[in-house]
Design a protein around this motif. Structure first.
Motif, PDB file in Angstrom:
ATOM      1  N   UNK A   1       0.973  -1.126   0.041  1.00 12.89           N
ATOM      2  CA  UNK A   1      -0.094   0.015   0.046  1.00 12.89           C
ATOM      3  C   UNK A   1       0.976   1.414   0.025  1.00 12.89           C
ATOM      4  N   UNK A   2       1.850   1.139   0.800  1.00 16.54           N
ATOM      5  CA  UNK A   2       2.800   2.440   1.027  1.00 16.54           C
ATOM      6  C   UNK A   2       3.474   2.459  -0.342  1.00 16.54           C
ATOM      7  N   UNK A   3       4.038   1.531  -0.982  1.00 18.87           N
ATOM      8  CA  UNK A   3       4.656   1.687  -2.286  1.00 18.87           C
ATOM      9  C   UNK A   3       3.888   2.092  -3.200  1.00 18.87           C
ATOM     10  N   UNK A   4       2.465   1.867  -3.498  1.00 16.37           N
ATOM     11  CA  UNK A   4       1.491   2.271  -4.174  1.00 16.37           C
ATOM     12  C   UNK A   4       1.215   3.725  -3.920  1.00 16.37           C
ATOM     13  N   UNK A   5       1.241   4.274  -2.766  1.00 15.25           N
ATOM     14  CA  UNK A   5       1.051   5.493  -2.401  1.00 15.25           C
ATOM     15  C   UNK A   5       2.278   6.294  -2.970  1.00 15.25           C
ATOM     16  N   UNK A   6       3.436   5.819  -2.650  1.00 14.82           N
ATOM     17  CA  UNK A   6       4.576   6.782  -3.012  1.00 14.82           C
ATOM     18  C   UNK A   6       4.684   6.648  -4.485  1.00 14.82           C
ATOM     19  N   UNK A   7       4.252   5.677  -5.415  1.00 14.01           N
ATOM     20  CA  UNK A   7       4.306   5.675  -6.752  1.00 14.01           C
ATOM     21  C   UNK A   7       3.361   6.939  -7.486  1.00 14.01           C
ATOM     22  N   UNK A   8       2.186   6.653  -6.792  1.00 18.24           N
ATOM     23  CA  UNK A   8       1.114   7.533  -7.011  1.00 18.24           C
ATOM     24  C   UNK A   8       1.590   9.085  -6.933  1.00 18.24           C
ATOM     25  N   UNK A   9       2.156   9.458  -5.774  1.00 18.87           N
ATOM     26  CA  UNK A   9       2.838  10.644  -5.494  1.00 18.87           C
ATOM     27  C   UNK A   9       3.964  10.903  -6.531  1.00 18.87           C
ATOM     28  N   UNK A  10       4.698  10.121  -6.750  1.00 20.55           N
ATOM     29  CA  UNK A  10       5.928  10.322  -7.667  1.00 20.55           C
ATOM     30  C   UNK A  10       5.522  10.550  -9.076  1.00 20.55           C
ATOM     31  N   UNK A  11       4.187   9.867  -9.358  1.00 20.53           N
ATOM     32  CA  UNK A  11       3.917   9.914 -10.816  1.00 20.53           C
ATOM     33  C   UNK A  11       3.051  11.475 -11.075  1.00 20.53           C
ATOM     34  N   UNK A  12       2.510  11.872  -9.956  1.00 24.98           N
ATOM     35  CA  UNK A  12       1.781  13.298  -9.939  1.00 24.98           C
ATOM     36  C   UNK A  12       2.865  14.163 -10.025  1.00 24.98           C
ATOM     37  N   UNK A  13       4.018  14.039  -9.212  1.00 25.40           N
ATOM     38  CA  UNK A  13       5.146  15.015  -9.035  1.00 25.40           C
ATOM     39  C   UNK A  13       5.820  15.216 -10.367  1.00 25.40           C
ATOM     40  N   UNK A  14       6.127  14.068 -11.099  1.00 26.43           N
ATOM     41  CA  UNK A  14       6.659  13.894 -12.331  1.00 26.43           C
ATOM     42  C   UNK A  14       5.777  14.527 -13.222  1.00 26.43           C
ATOM     43  N   UNK A  15       4.297  14.321 -13.254  1.00 21.59           N
ATOM     44  CA  UNK A  15       3.340  15.059 -14.178  1.00 21.59           C
ATOM     45  C   UNK A  15       3.343  16.646 -13.990  1.00 21.59           C
ATOM     46  N   UNK A  16       3.645  17.094 -12.670  1.00 20.36           N
ATOM     47  CA  UNK A  16       3.745  18.353 -12.450  1.00 20.36           C
ATOM     48  C   UNK A  16       4.956  19.003 -13.250  1.00 20.36           C
ATOM     49  N   UNK A  17       6.186  18.260 -13.109  1.00 14.87           N
ATOM     50  CA  UNK A  17       7.266  18.896 -13.360  1.00 14.87           C
ATOM     51  C   UNK A  17       7.137  18.748 -14.876  1.00 14.87           C
ATOM     52  N   UNK A  18       6.713  17.981 -15.754  1.00 19.76           N
ATOM     53  CA  UNK A  18       6.575  18.102 -17.226  1.00 19.76           C
ATOM     54  C   UNK A  18       5.502  19.006 -17.655  1.00 19.76           C
ATOM     55  N   UNK A  19       4.477  19.075 -16.721  1.00 23.51           N
ATOM     56  CA  UNK A  19       3.451  20.315 -16.989  1.00 23.51           C
ATOM     57  C   UNK A  19       4.279  21.552 -17.228  1.00 23.51           C
ATOM     58  N   UNK A  20       5.056  21.803 -16.081  1.00 28.31           N
ATOM     59  CA  UNK A  20       5.719  23.266 -16.326  1.00 28.31           C
ATOM     60  C   UNK A  20       6.829  23.219 -17.489  1.00 28.31           C
ATOM     61  N   UNK A  21       7.636  21.971 -17.624  1.00 23.66           N
ATOM     62  CA  UNK A  21       8.642  22.085 -18.587  1.00 23.66           C
ATOM     63  C   UNK A  21       8.183  20.815 -19.558  1.00 23.66           C
ATOM     64  N   UNK A  22       7.174  21.159 -20.667  1.00 22.71           N
ATOM     65  CA  UNK A  22       6.638  20.017 -21.580  1.00 22.71           C
ATOM     66  C   UNK A  22       8.000  19.599 -22.160  1.00 22.71           C
ATOM     67  N   UNK A  23       8.971  20.147 -22.511  1.00 31.40           N
ATOM     68  CA  UNK A  23       9.956  19.546 -23.182  1.00 31.40           C
ATOM     69  C   UNK A  23      10.652  18.165 -22.610  1.00 31.40           C
ATOM     70  N   UNK A  24      10.508  18.037 -21.179  1.00 27.35           N
ATOM     71  CA  UNK A  24      10.939  17.114 -20.679  1.00 27.35           C
ATOM     72  C   UNK A  24      10.133  15.718 -20.864  1.00 27.35           C
ATOM     73  N   UNK A  25       8.835  15.824 -21.339  1.00 28.69           N
ATOM     74  CA  UNK A  25       8.008  15.090 -21.561  1.00 28.69           C
ATOM     75  C   UNK A  25       8.536  13.959 -22.580  1.00 28.69           C
ATOM     76  N   UNK A  26       8.522  12.577 -22.480  1.00 28.51           N
ATOM     77  CA  UNK A  26       9.121  11.569 -23.117  1.00 28.51           C
ATOM     78  C   UNK A  26       8.017  11.252 -24.421  1.00 28.51           C
TER      79      UNK A  26
END
Lengths: 263, 377
Positions: free
Chosen positions: B131-156
């Motif tokens: 459960x923890x690992x999933x919560x962590x991954x969900x958070x990490x994906x959201x954070x990554x999504x936020x980073x990519x939204x700010x800097x779309x060039x980083x999106x693969x």
């Protein structure tokens, strides 16, 4: 030396005119090679020259295009499956990266070939596996670990112990000291030569390690351009005028020049 | 060679003489072991033991160890056992074996009851960890999504399109086939049972509502979890085993951003599309069976369908799809990154990935059902 005396004229492995290729690329072109009983043969050649291909063809992992491979005087391509298996039991192979079964513990890895071939009691299996482990210089606690928990040097030692599990007469070693630090590599060389003496092994060793060639190998065979261009002891190699051999044994990384200066 | 007696014993007063012969090798270890044990259990009054190895033709580690076992058994009883006439060829081996297995027995295994309790405890802790690992991954994906939204060039983008092709486009044929068949089966069962009440026509309502609200999205999610979720886990797991993920990290890349985000987004795009395609195929299958098996004319089927369903039903199915895709993607990536060094663990995590994602998809479906019921959709 007793070792030299034992290395009489009988070749346990005799390779003649061996040709091996992939597609239209020929790796080995009519290569000849002899390995005598009780010797440690170092097999050298440039990267990608086909040393491992030679080893894999001899042990039957790669098909040959032409030529003849005799092990213990038997032509391997002419024998029935059953006889072939009997011969395979008489050799052990140490793969370059160990090739330990990752889902089995070290002890189970060592017992695996024995369990398949011989019907022994669990007690004897355990004792023998522990004995083999100790013979390659590892403590009993290693026996309960999984391959992923071992360091590079330990993996090589366990793989060697597994190659020796059935007390084979020949061991094939594919770059046994690659990836080890010089001290670890030196220890491993000593281990190979100790075990060779203790168990009366014939060792076929593919290697790049000049130190191994100097310290443990009785004879050296050199593969260049798909052919074995030279076979013989170190002195023969050093005396050879072949340009590849000269740059290999007298190059910057060789110890020959240093030694001459020192002594 | 097996005719020669491997070990023969004679006694001379208080002296036991054992004569070994033949091949003391791996092949004969099975016969040799009971002989050895029998000799070491000798109960007669003996002061001295001589083991004559002169007639042994061959000796390997197996034989040498059994010899050593025999010697140790006598020594353990305080009686001196001597090995005589051993060939020089084998002396080194026997000496080598003399030094091994002296460190005593391995640590005793845990008693079965404690082992069972330990495994229950471990499994419970693992659920919490998952459960923890999933919560962590969900958070990490959201954070990554936020980073990519700010800097779309980083999106693969290339990577995402590649995965979209894999999990979306290439899944279309199998999704079409399965959902079509499910539509057919629902319609056939409905007609068969409704006919008893003369309510054949209501099969259209059932097929329409069931397919659009539940079956379409569920079947697609189960398919995607088995087909693409498992592939994600295996890919990431193999990368983990070959240290590719560590390599990425050392080069300053975030594995979540490079590997996980494109995969999860590809799934979030693909699953609603597949759900739509699947629902249409299921309706088509249902209509076909209603016509051929139930005698409901396609025109009647369509007009009845128009009355029975509204856009709400269609929306309910499609709204669920991206959330389920997110669950499948996150679970698959979490499990992939949990893979340890062995081939076995890769198999275990892939199994866990499929089982967990199907389970969570169904749980999520239940939660959505309550949610939509309470808002009257």
């Amino acid at each position: 030396m007793a070792k030299a005396a034992r290395a009489s004229a009988d070749a346990v492995i005799r390779v003649r005119d061996l040709t091996v290729g992939f597609g239209d690329h020929t790796v080995l072109k009519e290569a000849d090679l002899d390995v005598y009983r009780g010797e440690i043969l170092g097999f050298v050649g440039g990267s990608g020259s086909g040393k491992s291909v030679m080893l894999r063809t001899i042990i039957g992992l790669l098909p040959k295009r032409a030529g003849k491979i005799e092990v213990f005087g038997t032509d391997l391509s002419a024998v029935e499956e059953e006889e072939r298996q009997a011969i395979e039991r008489r050799w052990g192979v140490l793969f370059q990266n160990g090739a330990l079964f990752s889902s089995l513990t070290v002890l189970e890895n060592l017992q695996f070939p024995v369990r398949e071939y011989l019907d022994l009691s669990q007690r004897l299996l355990d004792e023998l596996a522990m004995a083999k482990l100790e013979m390659v210089g590892l403590g009993p606690d290693v026996g309960y670990k999984y391959p992923s928990e071992l360091s590079g040097g330990m993996t090589k030692r366990v793989a060697l112990a597994r190659a020796l599990a059935l007390d084979p007469e020949i061991v094939f070693l594919d770059e046994p000291t690659s990836g080890l630090d010089p001290i670890g590599a030196g220890d491993f060389d000593n281990l190979i030569s100790t075990l060779q003496r203790t168990l009366g092994l014939t060792v076929f060793m593919v290697t790049h390690d000049l130190d191994s060639l100097h310290t443990v190998c009785d004879r050296i065979a050199v593969l260049v351009d798909g052919k074995v261009i030279e076979q013989g002891p170190m002195e023969t190699m050093l005396a050879s005028q072949h340009p590849w051999l000269k740059s290999y044994f007298h190059g910057k990384r060789s110890r020959v020049n240093e030694k001459r200066r020192g002594g | 060679m097996s005719e020669t007696e491997l070990l023969k014993s004679t006694t001379d007063g208080e002296r036991l003489m054992l004569a070994a012969a033949g091949a003391w090798t791996a092949e004969h270890a099975r016969e040799l072991e009971p002989l050895i044990d029998e000799q070491s259990r000798q109960r007669r009054a003996i002061r001295r033991v001589d083991i004559d190895m002169g007639a042994v033709e061959k000796l390997d580690t197996f034989g040498a160890w059994l010899l050593e076992r025999l010697v140790r058994a006598w020594k353990g009883r305080g009686i001196d056992a001597k090995v005589v006439r051993l060939s020089d060829d084998y002396r080194v081996l026997v000496d080598e074996v003399r030094g091994v297995n002296l460190k005593g027995e391995p640590p005793p295994a845990m008693p079965p009851f404690e082992m069972a309790m330990a495994s229950i405890g471990r499994a419970t802790a693992e659920i919490g960890h998952a459960c923890l690992a999933m919560a962590h991954m969900l958070g990490a994906v959201t954070a990554a999504l936020a980073r990519v939204t700010v800097k779309p060039a980083a999106f693969r983008l290339t990577s995402m399109v590649h995965h979209l092709d894999d999990v979306g486009w290439r899944a279309v044929p199998i999704v079409l086939l399965i959902t079509f068949l499910i539509g057919c089966i629902i319609a056939q069962q409905g007609i068969f049972h409704f006919r008893k009440f003369g309510a054949d026509i209501f099969v259209v309502d059932m097929v329409g509502i069931l397919v659009l609200r539940e079956i379409g999205v569920l079947i697609v999610c189960v398919m995607v979890a088995g087909r693409s979720g498992s592939a994600y886990t295996a890919e990431l797991g193999a990368m983990k085993m070959r240290e590719e993920i560590d390599a990425l990290r050392t080069m300053g890349f975030d594995p979540i951003e490079v590997l996980v985000l494109p995969r999860v987004i590809a799934l979030i795009i693909a699953v609603p599309v597949l759900t739509f395609i699947g629902s249409m195929a299921a309706l088509y299958g249902g209509g076909l069976v209603a016509w051929l098996y139930g005698g409901i004319d396609p025109d009647i089927f369509l007009s009845r369908l128009k009355e029975a369903i509204s856009i709400e039903h269609f929306k309910v199915g499609l709204i669920k799809a991206p959330f389920m895709a997110l669950v499948i993607g996150v679970v698959a990536c979490v499990q992939g990154l949990e893979v340890k060094g062995s081939a076995e663990s890769l198999g275990q995590q892939t199994t866990a990935s499929v089982v967990q994602s199907i389970f969570l998809v169904i749980v999520l479906d239940g939660i959505f059902a309550m949610f939509f019921a309470s808002i009257g959709m």
